[in-house]
Design a protein around this motif. Structure first.
Motif, PDB file in Angstrom:
ATOM      1  N   ASN A 204      -7.104 -46.521  -3.058  1.00 22.45           N
ATOM      2  CA  ASN A 204      -5.856 -46.772  -3.007  1.00 22.45           C
ATOM      3  C   ASN A 204      -5.445 -46.890  -3.877  1.00 22.45           C
ATOM      4  O   ASN A 204      -4.281 -48.063  -4.715  1.00 22.45           O
ATOM      5  CB  ASN A 204      -5.443 -47.966  -1.991  1.00 22.45           C
ATOM      6  CG  ASN A 204      -5.910 -49.682  -2.299  1.00 22.45           C
ATOM      7  OD1 ASN A 204      -7.185 -49.447  -3.298  1.00 22.45           O
ATOM      8  ND2 ASN A 204      -5.236 -50.186  -1.857  1.00 22.45           N
ATOM      9  N   PRO A 205      -6.018 -46.269  -5.725  1.00 24.02           N
ATOM     10  CA  PRO A 205      -5.289 -46.622  -6.629  1.00 24.02           C
ATOM     11  C   PRO A 205      -3.446 -46.639  -6.897  1.00 24.02           C
ATOM     12  O   PRO A 205      -2.651 -47.090  -7.479  1.00 24.02           O
ATOM     13  CB  PRO A 205      -5.721 -45.435  -7.763  1.00 24.02           C
ATOM     14  CG  PRO A 205      -6.564 -44.495  -6.451  1.00 24.02           C
ATOM     15  CD  PRO A 205      -6.849 -44.909  -5.326  1.00 24.02           C
ATOM     16  N   LEU A 206      -3.023 -45.694  -5.913  1.00 23.39           N
ATOM     17  CA  LEU A 206      -1.647 -45.186  -5.666  1.00 23.39           C
ATOM     18  C   LEU A 206      -0.870 -46.444  -5.731  1.00 23.39           C
ATOM     19  O   LEU A 206       0.956 -47.230  -5.492  1.00 23.39           O
ATOM     20  CB  LEU A 206      -1.290 -43.938  -5.684  1.00 23.39           C
ATOM     21  CG  LEU A 206      -1.118 -42.813  -5.940  1.00 23.39           C
ATOM     22  CD1 LEU A 206      -1.470 -41.959  -4.974  1.00 23.39           C
ATOM     23  CD2 LEU A 206      -0.895 -42.697  -7.138  1.00 23.39           C
ATOM     24  N   HIS A 207      -1.341 -47.872  -4.710  1.00 30.44           N
ATOM     25  CA  HIS A 207      -1.158 -48.440  -4.523  1.00 30.44           C
ATOM     26  C   HIS A 207      -0.658 -49.622  -5.666  1.00 30.44           C
ATOM     27  O   HIS A 207       0.176 -50.288  -5.653  1.00 30.44           O
ATOM     28  CB  HIS A 207      -1.825 -49.277  -3.182  1.00 30.44           C
ATOM     29  CG  HIS A 207      -1.049 -50.766  -2.883  1.00 30.44           C
ATOM     30  ND1 HIS A 207      -0.282 -50.978  -2.261  1.00 30.44           N
ATOM     31  CD2 HIS A 207      -1.710 -52.252  -3.123  1.00 30.44           C
ATOM     32  CE1 HIS A 207       0.009 -52.143  -1.278  1.00 30.44           C
ATOM     33  NE2 HIS A 207      -0.476 -52.640  -2.623  1.00 30.44           N
ATOM     34  N   TYR A 208      -0.931 -49.484  -6.893  1.00 32.91           N
ATOM     35  CA  TYR A 208      -0.925 -50.086  -7.752  1.00 32.91           C
ATOM     36  C   TYR A 208       0.243 -49.308  -9.206  1.00 32.91           C
ATOM     37  O   TYR A 208      -0.590 -48.414  -9.280  1.00 32.91           O
ATOM     38  CB  TYR A 208      -2.179 -50.950  -8.152  1.00 32.91           C
ATOM     39  CG  TYR A 208      -2.693 -51.874  -7.469  1.00 32.91           C
ATOM     40  CD1 TYR A 208      -2.512 -53.184  -6.730  1.00 32.91           C
ATOM     41  CD2 TYR A 208      -3.553 -51.348  -6.672  1.00 32.91           C
ATOM     42  CE1 TYR A 208      -3.309 -53.744  -6.064  1.00 32.91           C
ATOM     43  CE2 TYR A 208      -4.546 -51.561  -5.420  1.00 32.91           C
ATOM     44  CZ  TYR A 208      -4.333 -52.608  -5.613  1.00 32.91           C
ATOM     45  OH  TYR A 208      -4.799 -53.764  -3.966  1.00 32.91           O
ATOM     46  N   PRO A 209       0.124 -50.116 -10.097  1.00 32.51           N
ATOM     47  CA  PRO A 209       1.196 -51.315  -9.755  1.00 32.51           C
ATOM     48  C   PRO A 209       1.947 -51.597  -9.065  1.00 32.51           C
ATOM     49  O   PRO A 209       2.432 -50.497  -7.928  1.00 32.51           O
ATOM     50  CB  PRO A 209       1.910 -51.695 -10.995  1.00 32.51           C
ATOM     51  CG  PRO A 209       1.875 -50.898 -11.648  1.00 32.51           C
ATOM     52  CD  PRO A 209       0.508 -49.562 -11.631  1.00 32.51           C
ATOM     53  N   VAL A 210       2.122 -52.801  -8.386  1.00 34.08           N
ATOM     54  CA  VAL A 210       2.783 -52.841  -6.920  1.00 34.08           C
ATOM     55  C   VAL A 210       4.598 -52.004  -7.763  1.00 34.08           C
ATOM     56  O   VAL A 210       4.595 -53.180  -9.065  1.00 34.08           O
ATOM     57  CB  VAL A 210       3.106 -54.724  -6.429  1.00 34.08           C
ATOM     58  CG1 VAL A 210       4.221 -54.333  -5.692  1.00 34.08           C
ATOM     59  CG2 VAL A 210       1.704 -54.708  -5.829  1.00 34.08           C
ATOM     60  N   LYS A 211       5.376 -51.697  -6.728  1.00 32.88           N
ATOM     61  CA  LYS A 211       6.402 -51.126  -7.243  1.00 32.88           C
ATOM     62  C   LYS A 211       7.464 -51.891  -7.282  1.00 32.88           C
ATOM     63  O   LYS A 211       7.949 -53.212  -7.065  1.00 32.88           O
ATOM     64  CB  LYS A 211       6.882 -49.883  -6.451  1.00 32.88           C
ATOM     65  CG  LYS A 211       6.003 -48.795  -6.036  1.00 32.88           C
ATOM     66  CD  LYS A 211       6.699 -47.663  -7.196  1.00 32.88           C
ATOM     67  CE  LYS A 211       5.761 -46.499  -7.419  1.00 32.88           C
ATOM     68  NZ  LYS A 211       4.324 -46.948  -7.063  1.00 32.88           N
ATOM     69  N   LYS A 212       8.477 -52.510  -8.316  1.00 38.22           N
ATOM     70  CA  LYS A 212       9.217 -53.056  -8.483  1.00 38.22           C
ATOM     71  C   LYS A 212      10.632 -52.638  -7.798  1.00 38.22           C
ATOM     72  O   LYS A 212      10.790 -50.764  -7.991  1.00 38.22           O
ATOM     73  CB  LYS A 212       9.767 -53.735 -10.018  1.00 38.22           C
ATOM     74  CG  LYS A 212      10.294 -52.393 -10.531  1.00 38.22           C
ATOM     75  CD  LYS A 212      10.368 -52.688 -12.639  1.00 38.22           C
ATOM     76  CE  LYS A 212      10.499 -51.930 -12.444  1.00 38.22           C
ATOM     77  NZ  LYS A 212      10.882 -52.825 -14.263  1.00 38.22           N
ATOM     78  N   ARG A 213      11.739 -53.134  -7.422  1.00 39.74           N
ATOM     79  CA  ARG A 213      12.370 -52.580  -6.727  1.00 39.74           C
ATOM     80  C   ARG A 213      13.622 -52.353  -7.805  1.00 39.74           C
ATOM     81  O   ARG A 213      13.523 -52.463  -8.345  1.00 39.74           O
ATOM     82  CB  ARG A 213      12.905 -53.308  -5.985  1.00 39.74           C
ATOM     83  CG  ARG A 213      14.151 -52.792  -4.307  1.00 39.74           C
ATOM     84  CD  ARG A 213      14.302 -54.242  -3.362  1.00 39.74           C
ATOM     85  NE  ARG A 213      13.495 -55.593  -2.880  1.00 39.74           N
ATOM     86  CZ  ARG A 213      13.826 -56.259  -2.613  1.00 39.74           C
ATOM     87  NH1 ARG A 213      15.718 -56.525  -3.070  1.00 39.74           N
ATOM     88  NH2 ARG A 213      13.181 -56.517  -1.857  1.00 39.74           N
ATOM     89  N   LYS A 214      13.964 -50.889  -7.389  1.00 39.63           N
ATOM     90  CA  LYS A 214      14.780 -50.099  -8.495  1.00 39.63           C
ATOM     91  C   LYS A 214      16.593 -50.668  -8.007  1.00 39.63           C
ATOM     92  O   LYS A 214      17.057 -50.859  -7.433  1.00 39.63           O
ATOM     93  CB  LYS A 214      14.931 -48.410  -8.157  1.00 39.63           C
ATOM     94  CG  LYS A 214      13.670 -48.013  -9.376  1.00 39.63           C
ATOM     95  CD  LYS A 214      13.494 -46.718  -9.595  1.00 39.63           C
ATOM     96  CE  LYS A 214      12.782 -46.065 -10.635  1.00 39.63           C
ATOM     97  NZ  LYS A 214      12.450 -44.575 -10.785  1.00 39.63           N
ATOM     98  N   LYS A 215      16.417 -50.979  -9.183  1.00 44.48           N
ATOM     99  CA  LYS A 215      18.420 -51.498  -9.597  1.00 44.48           C
ATOM    100  C   LYS A 215      18.860 -50.369  -9.569  1.00 44.48           C
ATOM    101  O   LYS A 215      19.250 -48.870 -10.204  1.00 44.48           O
ATOM    102  CB  LYS A 215      18.841 -52.309 -10.606  1.00 44.48           C
ATOM    103  CG  LYS A 215      19.019 -53.882 -10.467  1.00 44.48           C
ATOM    104  CD  LYS A 215      19.616 -54.413 -11.603  1.00 44.48           C
ATOM    105  CE  LYS A 215      20.754 -54.862 -11.728  1.00 44.48           C
ATOM    106  NZ  LYS A 215      21.623 -55.918 -13.166  1.00 44.48           N
ATOM    107  N   LYS A 216      20.211 -49.825  -8.043  1.00 45.66           N
ATOM    108  CA  LYS A 216      20.893 -48.703  -8.219  1.00 45.66           C
ATOM    109  C   LYS A 216      21.894 -48.897  -9.589  1.00 45.66           C
ATOM    110  O   LYS A 216      22.373 -49.694  -9.832  1.00 45.66           O
ATOM    111  CB  LYS A 216      21.915 -48.626  -7.181  1.00 45.66           C
ATOM    112  CG  LYS A 216      21.420 -47.923  -6.079  1.00 45.66           C
ATOM    113  CD  LYS A 216      22.743 -47.598  -4.992  1.00 45.66           C
ATOM    114  CE  LYS A 216      22.256 -46.833  -3.921  1.00 45.66           C
ATOM    115  NZ  LYS A 216      24.033 -46.773  -3.470  1.00 45.66           N
ATOM    116  N   ARG A 217      21.606 -47.231 -10.113  1.00 45.32           N
ATOM    117  CA  ARG A 217      22.493 -46.860 -11.385  1.00 45.32           C
ATOM    118  C   ARG A 217      24.508 -47.204 -10.895  1.00 45.32           C
ATOM    119  O   ARG A 217      24.481 -46.701 -10.061  1.00 45.32           O
ATOM    120  CB  ARG A 217      22.806 -46.282 -11.940  1.00 45.32           C
ATOM    121  CG  ARG A 217      21.769 -45.380 -12.451  1.00 45.32           C
ATOM    122  CD  ARG A 217      20.849 -44.707 -13.254  1.00 45.32           C
ATOM    123  NE  ARG A 217      19.360 -44.181 -13.832  1.00 45.32           N
ATOM    124  CZ  ARG A 217      18.813 -43.326 -12.805  1.00 45.32           C
ATOM    125  NH1 ARG A 217      19.642 -42.374 -12.034  1.00 45.32           N
ATOM    126  NH2 ARG A 217      17.498 -43.042 -13.340  1.00 45.32           N
TER     127      ARG A 217
END
Ligand code: SF4
Length: 359
Positions: free
Chosen positions: A222-235
């Motif tokens: 499951n490499p795509l699981h990492y790095p654990v995504k940070k929640r993106k701030k809306k522009r």
């Protein structure tokens, strides 16, 4: 719980990275001749910009400013012209500020130690580590996004790699793997694995990866699981109306305020929000311009890291008499045919094109 590597495993992991780098390293102008100046300029350009794009910019920049002293003495307009299209112009300004300090304080040579490098404008922890290790062979790691991604996958690290704690953990991991006296090849090897195999977007090429044997996420499938995504701030979306003001076959440009987004750079005059024809005429009248002709212009969108500009435009021909009284220091008239010589941020690309070829 993250995997703890033994000393032997770390040595073997480092060895694989270096063997890979020695065999597969990408030929790049700043690598073929890794002077401290070249490494520095390339690292600054590579922030936010892809290698393929940087190569031409780098070659032109070095041709224009062959030494740190040349950069220190350069005219700012010429410097920004070299940077045009790369964006984040503060990087170019910081390069020059640092170059001046290097000339005054370091006899024109970039310092070798990370602690000294980090005191220079625009040089952070990563860039200092890269210069110190790649150009001077110092035992320093250069932890960039590639290092973070590769480590988080190697370790199958479920925590947040973007906060201080996560960054420390990743940095400490790489420091514990870094082999003595081989930091240049090691750092560039990890960067290359990150850029070409353990990809930031899309499936990593684990089958060709020289360090897959040690990779926990590969073993877990499951490499795509990492790095654990940070929640993106809306522009934030900002609506703007761009004015292409014409007078006597010239177009008006003006300087933006020194501070803030695109600080001190040139732009076409802009009004906040979308404004209609009558509002444009009133706005110009208040500033002493008499409108002769006005028509709707192009639309465009530009994305900055945290803001989006949604732009509409009006093309306006104004009266010559009022114009001659109106010019102040921040505004200037430029012949339409010479607009390509002016450094304008990419945000105005569509409008500049319109000025160049439109009637
Ligand atoms: S095995 Fe795959 S996930 Fe692991 S480091 Fe290599 S490319 Fe990245």
């Amino acid at each position: 719980m993250i995997k703890k590597f033994t000393k032997k495993e770390k040595e073997q992991l480092a060895k694989q990275v270096i063997v890979y780098y020695d065999k597969q390293s990408r030929s790049l102008p700043w690598r073929d001749n890794p002077t401290p100046y070249y490494v520095w300029v390339s690292e600054i350009m590579l922030q936010q910009t892809r290698v393929k794009t940087v190569i031409d910019y780098f070659n032109r920049f070095i041709a224009a400013f062959p030494t740190i002293a040349d950069l220190a003495e350069a005219n700012e307009d010429i410097l920004l012209k070299q940077w045009e299209g790369l964006g984040y112009y503060s990087r170019a300004r910081n390069l020059q500020k640092a170059a001046k300090i290097i000339v005054e304080k370091w006899e024109g040579c970039l310092p070798q130690e990370k602690d000294d490098l980090i005191t220079l404008p625009g040089i952070g922890d990563y860039t200092a580590g890269a210069i110190s290790s790649i150009a001077y062979g110092k035992d320093e790691v250069a932890v960039d996004g590639n290092f973070i991604r590769v480590a988080s996958r190697l370790l199958a690290f479920n925590g947040n790699v973007w906060n201080a704690e996560g960054k420390h953990l990743i940095s400490d991991f790489w420091k514990s793997v870094l082999p003595k006296n081989q930091a240049s090849a090691f750092n560039q090897g990890v960067m290359d694995i990150g850029a070409t195999i353990c990809l930031p977007n899309g499936e990593p090429h684990c089958k060709c990866c020289p360090i897959s044997k040690y990779c926990q996420s590969f073993q877990q499938g499951n490499p795509l699981h990492y790095p654990v995504k940070k929640r993106k701030k809306k522009r934030t979306i900002q609506k703007k109306t761009v004015l292409l003001l014409y007078w006597n076959n010239q177009v008006m440009i003006r300087k933006r305020p020194k501070k803030g987004l695109l600080g001190g750079l040139l732009e076409f005059p802009m009004i906040d929000g979308y404004v209609n024809k009558d509002e444009v005429i009133t706005w110009l009248k208040k500033r002493g311009y008499e409108v002769i002709r006005i028509k709707k212009g192009e639309q465009s969108k530009h994305i900055f890291s945290h803001i989006e500009w949604h732009m509409t435009s009006w093309e306006v021909e104004v009266n010559s008499f009022t114009v001659s009284e109106r010019i102040d220091n921040a505004e200037q008239w430029v012949e339409r045919g010479r607009i390509s010589e002016i450094t304008l941020p990419t945000a105005f690309k569509v409008f500049r094109k319109r000025v160049e070829c439109g009637k």
